[in-house]
Design an enzyme around this catalytic site. Structure first.
Site, PDB file in Angstrom:
ATOM      1  N   ASP A   1       0.826  -1.323   0.158  1.00  0.00           N
ATOM      2  CA  ASP A   1      -0.088  -0.100   0.003  1.00  0.00           C
ATOM      3  C   ASP A   1       0.769   1.272  -0.021  1.00  0.00           C
ATOM      4  OD1 ASP A   1      -1.926  -1.772   0.285  1.00  0.00           O
ATOM      5  OD2 ASP A   1      -2.869  -0.864   2.053  1.00  0.00           O
TER       6      ASP A   1
ATOM      7  N   HIS B   1       3.439  -2.334   3.206  1.00  0.00           N
ATOM      8  CA  HIS B   1       3.579  -1.066   2.576  1.00  0.00           C
ATOM      9  C   HIS B   1       4.798  -0.806   1.920  1.00  0.00           C
ATOM     10  CE1 HIS B   1       0.690  -0.805   5.786  1.00  0.00           C
ATOM     11  NE2 HIS B   1       0.133   0.486   4.908  1.00  0.00           N
TER      12      HIS B   1
HETATM   13 ZN   LIG Z   1      -2.949   3.107   3.159  1.00  0.00          ZN
END
Ligand SMILES: [Zn+2]
Ligand SMILES: *[C@@H]1O[C@H](CO)[C@@H](O)[C@H](O)[C@H]1NC(C)=O
Ligand SMILES: *[C@@H]1O[C@H](CO)[C@@H](O)[C@H](O)[C@H]1NC(C)=O
Ligand SMILES: *[C@@H]1O[C@H](CO)[C@@H](O)[C@H](O)[C@H]1NC(C)=O
Ligand SMILES: *[C@@H]1O[C@H](CO)[C@@H](O)[C@H](O)[C@H]1NC(C)=O
Ligand SMILES: *[C@@H]1O[C@H](CO)[C@@H](O)[C@H](O)[C@H]1NC(C)=O
Length: 463
Positions: free
Chosen positions: A171, A343
């Site tokens: 992400d 992430h």
């Molecule tokens: Zn996020």
């Protein structure tokens, strides 16, 4: 202009990464009833309002095969007009002609009238006044609901059904260098992770923040050239249930546009920041062409020390990975596969991702989400036909209508009752009040440090 996106973007992503993870609850109260029949789903089509957006030149027109590029990325791309976009890291205006065109294209009778939620100054959501027992709007932040209460929306995707599958997701990208004039200061920014994935012959699903795409369109271009899958993660990474209907449209629109212009594709998938979604937001996303994807295992990597990170020990994150590997190897994790939240946020998260990927590959079947879900067409552009677990579909059989294809059928069996692992037990739940204390120490972003970062973020936004 680019500098504006970068300067705000870095702090913004630091904050917002605080996190998709922070919202995860210990117990996934997953739906156990069957999905609505496919026929009941609201028919949606490729977003007509993006038709006038001309992608930059030199993009693939189908899934690329063969060697992928690995060279340095351009800091800007001729033909990508940054000035056409709203300010980064702020919810965009709702009165532009482009946003108004989308608003008028949506059937608002099919958008449930869930009240717009409010956020506290520390970033938590106000849960009072919401009936979590009846959960009328399937609000994930409160109940982890993934099965909409209206029959015309599909269930969220949040795990890979087949045991041993590891749905690989990153992400908050594309991860921009902190300073394009001193690239050597940002060795972990893209294309670092993308090159690593390419070197390990690994595809993944990327959830992009529009503000980051506009700050570094060459990285988005590289991702599509590498055969990675791109989904939407909003323009400014807000708690989406706190946004008005029109603001939700604007957050989606500019992200979709930035991805279309930099990569040539239109995603049919999105992930809500912090997992914050209800049926109102889901219905707008669906009508803008996107199905909601959550996760069922959370690395909490965003909370490690690093630019904008927190104080979670990397050893703890190592422990999560090792625990998932052990549980699969010793046969306790045998019911279903997973979708795992990681992430591309800072040096710490990218370093951790690269550290574990080779080991994961020897243990799990590591795949992008659409692959484990047999979704051959993750984009509205029909020419992009990706491999799935039941083989590569042909273009002609890959209808663009999600009411009749791949997007709908995958979750017809009962999902896992609880696939969460111990790392969420102490996590700061989105439903916890600002006063509530986490139950365990090190894996937790404290309310005060969260608050401090929020304050820093808002201070920057006022500039
Ligand atoms: Zn996020
Ligand atoms: C870039 O976008 C701005 C705002 O829409 C517009 O005024 C300008 O003419 C565009 N520049 C180019 C080169 O297209
Ligand atoms: C399997 O591994 C998991 C994760 O380390 C552990 O919690 C569990 O106790 C193990 N079970 C068995 C039967 O070894
Ligand atoms: C990440 O950067 C910070 C400084 O910003 C540094 O202290 C840390 O060692 C770096 N971590 C990695 C994994 O490179
Ligand atoms: C994908 O296709 C394979 C092979 O037909 C099948 O076993 C599997 O259940 C499918 N997965 C989903 C999510 O539909
Ligand atoms: C793969 O599975 C999906 C859903 O499970 C199905 O719609 C699609 O037709 C299948 N494709 C092939 C090539 O079998």
């Amino acid at each position: 202009m680019v500098t504006k996106f970068l300067a705000i973007g870095l702090l913004g992503s630091a904050l917002v990464a605080l996190s998709d993870a922070a919202a995860t609850k210990a117990n996934q109260k997953a739906a156990t009833t069957p999905s609505p029949t496919v026929d009941a789903l609201l028919a949606v089509t490729s977003p007509a309002w993006l038709a006038s957006i001309t992608p930059i030149t030199g993009l693939p027109t189908e899934v690329p095969s063969g060697t992928v590029p690995t060279g340095a990325l351009a800091t800007s791309i001729p033909g990508f007009n940054v000035s056409a976009y709203p300010t980064g890291w702020k919810t965009p205006p709702i009165d532009s002609d482009e946003v108004k065109a989308v608003i008028s294209a949506i059937d608002w009778t099919k958008v449930p009238a869930a009240p717009t939620r409010t956020g506290k100054s520390n970033g938590d959501l106000v849960m009072t006044g919401y009936n979590e027992n009846t959960d009328p709007y399937c609000w994930w932040s409160d109940t982890n609901c993934v099965k909409p209460k209206v029959d015309y929306l599909p269930e969220d995707i949040y795990y890979c059904p087949r045991p041993g599958d590891w749905g690989l997701t990153y992400d908050d990208g594309p991860f921009n260098p902190s300073d394009f004039s001193k690239l050597s200061d940002s060795p972990w920014a893209e294309p670092n992770l993308y090159n690593f994935l390419a070197a390990h012959n690994q595809k993944a699903t990327l959830f992009y923040i529009g503000s980051n795409v506009v700050g570094f369109p060459a990285a988005a271009q590289r991702a599509i050239q590498d055969g990675l899958t791109i989904c939407v993660h909003t323009w400014s990474h807000p708690q989406m249930t706190t946004k008005s209907n029109d603001e939700v449209v604007a957050e989606f629109y500019w992200t979709l546009r930035s991805i279309k212009e930099s990569t040539g594709i239109t995603p049919r998938c999105w992930r809500p920041p912090y997992g914050d979604v209800d049926d109102r937001v889901r219905a707008i996303a669906w009508q803008m062409g996107m199905r909601t994807i959550i996760w069922d295992e959370d690395t909490n990597d965003w909370n490690m020390p690093g630019d904008g990170g927190g104080n979670l020990s990397p050893n703890t994150v190592d422990g999560y990975f090792q625990g998932w590997i052990d549980a699969y190897k010793n046969g306790t994790d045998k019911t279903n596969g997973h979708i795992v939240l990681e992430h591309e946020l800072n040096n710490a998260t990218v370093s951790m991702a690269e550290k574990w990927l080779p080991t994961l590959q020897t243990t799990f079947n590591v795949v992008p989400v659409h692959e484990c879900m047999n979704i051959s067409n993750p984009y509205w552009e029909d020419n992009f036909v990706y491999a799935t677990e039941n083989g590569t579909a042909s273009s002609s059989s890959a209808s663009a209508d999600p009411t009749t294809t791949d997007m709908s059928s995958a979750l017809s069996t009962a999902p896992p009752a609880s696939t969460e692992t111990s790392n969420e037990d102490g996590a700061l739940s989105a439903s916890a009040s600002a006063e509530s204390q986490p139950t365990s120490g090190s894996s937790v972003m404290t309310v005060s440090s969260l608050s401090a970062l929020m304050t820093a973020f808002f201070a920057v936004c006022l500039l």
